[in-house]
Write an enzyme that holds these catalytic residues in place. Structure first.
Site, PDB file in Angstrom:
ATOM      1  N   PRO A   1       0.895  -1.165  -0.119  1.00 25.64           N
ATOM      2  CA  PRO A   1       0.388   0.395   0.052  1.00 25.64           C
ATOM      3  C   PRO A   1       0.826   1.460  -0.738  1.00 25.64           C
ATOM      4  O   PRO A   1       2.470   1.362   0.642  1.00 25.64           O
ATOM      5  CB  PRO A   1      -0.423  -0.090   1.161  1.00 25.64           C
ATOM      6  N   GLU A   2       0.359   2.358  -0.728  1.00 28.05           N
ATOM      7  CA  GLU A   2       1.250   3.744  -1.032  1.00 28.05           C
ATOM      8  C   GLU A   2       0.349   4.478   0.327  1.00 28.05           C
ATOM      9  O   GLU A   2      -0.467   4.018   0.761  1.00 28.05           O
ATOM     10  CB  GLU A   2       0.845   4.934  -1.477  1.00 28.05           C
TER      11      GLU A   2
ATOM     12  N   LYS B   1       4.655   4.987   4.512  1.00 23.56           N
ATOM     13  CA  LYS B   1       3.938   3.511   5.370  1.00 23.56           C
ATOM     14  C   LYS B   1       4.730   2.678   6.057  1.00 23.56           C
ATOM     15  O   LYS B   1       3.641   1.277   6.802  1.00 23.56           O
ATOM     16  CB  LYS B   1       5.062   2.065   3.708  1.00 23.56           C
TER      17      LYS B   1
ATOM     18  N   ARG C   1      14.403   7.464  10.879  1.00 25.92           N
ATOM     19  CA  ARG C   1      15.542   6.161   9.175  1.00 25.92           C
ATOM     20  C   ARG C   1      14.087   6.669   8.071  1.00 25.92           C
ATOM     21  O   ARG C   1      14.578   6.296   6.942  1.00 25.92           O
ATOM     22  CB  ARG C   1      15.142   4.725   9.140  1.00 25.92           C
TER      23      ARG C   1
ATOM     24  N   ASN D   1       4.229   3.360  -6.776  1.00 30.54           N
ATOM     25  CA  ASN D   1       4.874   2.750  -8.033  1.00 30.54           C
ATOM     26  C   ASN D   1       3.829   4.196  -8.526  1.00 30.54           C
ATOM     27  O   ASN D   1       4.020   4.783  -9.377  1.00 30.54           O
ATOM     28  CB  ASN D   1       4.790   1.510  -8.040  1.00 30.54           C
TER      29      ASN D   1
ATOM     30  N   ARG E   1       9.663  -2.495  -9.956  1.00 25.45           N
ATOM     31  CA  ARG E   1       8.421  -2.846 -10.171  1.00 25.45           C
ATOM     32  C   ARG E   1       8.110  -2.014 -11.820  1.00 25.45           C
ATOM     33  O   ARG E   1       9.234  -1.331 -12.745  1.00 25.45           O
ATOM     34  CB  ARG E   1       8.091  -1.155  -9.078  1.00 25.45           C
TER      35      ARG E   1
END
Length: 275
Positions: A2-3, A52, A125, A166, A263
């Site tokens: 999932p974005e 995410k 991070r 993507n 991707r």
């Protein structure tokens, strides 16, 4: 995977259902039994996302960290009838349950209780998140401008910019006529600002509607329908994503395809030229 808009939307659903309450926390599957026991009986303060990564804060400075990964699913549903306990279907790692809502988590890559120090480490991070307020796009550009990797790779690197997947990668580069295979160090600061501002503009609509919208005419239609109070079904239409071999919507040239960073990447061979 999932974005970022999906995780922010999920955080909002968890907040609406459980924030301020004390839901039952359990692990029907059993794999998260110890973690569930730490959280059960505690007040759920808020749910939030960065990129995410999803976090659910509980009283006592305990936070549930969830990363859905490739197959994870977490749905927030009404309990019908209220006060009942729906049967757990499938391998439910974690369940939140109160009188009115149930949220069953299946197949996450990460599901762990962490302290505030670990939350800070996990977020540090990540790159800046276009869906978070007061983020610094220069933090991303400093990494982009020093890298020989392609801009397509860098946009998918969560340590550079958080939450972009993507579809947004392909579409936002098309919107600004940027060739996806150009090295990051060749990208002007002004061009990066255009990309960042566009992500800040587009991604909240993904949170609001649950669908990725990147075409201006579709966005305007959705905006008008929402303003009019209509129920909106967003068409799954894009400029280049999954349109390999088809004509570009802007110039009519052929949309191209290549696998980059694992991707499928799509771009226009004409109006996104390297030069």
């Amino acid at each position: 995977m999932p974005e970022g808009h999906t995780l922010h939307r999920l955080a909002g659903a968890l907040d609406d259902a459980f924030a301020g309450g004390v839901p039952e926390v359990s692990s029907p599957q059993g794999r998260f039994a110890d973690g569930a026991a730490l959280l059960d009986g505690s007040r759920l303060e808020r749910a939030w996302a960065h990129g995410k990564l999803l976090f659910v804060d509980f009283a006592g400075e305990r936070t549930l960290h969830v990363h859905l990964g490739l197959i994870g699913k977490w749905f927030v549903l009404p309990v019908d009838p209220p006060g009942s306990e729906p049967p757990a279907v499938g391998e439910v790692r974690l369940r939140l349950l109160d009188e009115e809502h149930v949220a069953d988590l299946r197949g996450p890559m990460a599901c762990v209780v962490v302290d505030q120090e670990e939350v800070a480490r996990l977020v540090s991070r990540q790159g800046p998140d276009p869906l978070q307020p007061d983020q610094d796009p220069d933090a991303a550009y400093r990494k982009i401008s020093r890298s020989g990797k392609t801009i397509a790779e860098l946009l998918m690197d969560q340590s550079v910019v958080a939450g972009v997947g993507n579809i947004y990668r392909c579409e936002v580069l098309w919107r600004h006529r940027l060739h996806p295979l150009r090295p990051g160090r060749s990208l002007k600061r002004s061009s990066w600002q255009l990309v960042w501002d566009d992500l800040v503009h587009l991604m909240p609509w993904g949170v609001r509607t649950g669908s990725i919208i990147t075409l201006d005419d579709v966005l305007e239609d959705v905006r008008e329908r929402i303003t009019a109070g209509e129920t909106v079904v967003v068409p799954r239409e894009f400029a280049v994503y999954k349109r390999n071999g088809e004509p570009c919507l802007r110039c009519g040239a052929t949309v191209r395809h290549k696998v980059v960073a694992g991707r499928n990447l799509f771009w226009c061979g004409n109006c996104q030229r390297r030069t």
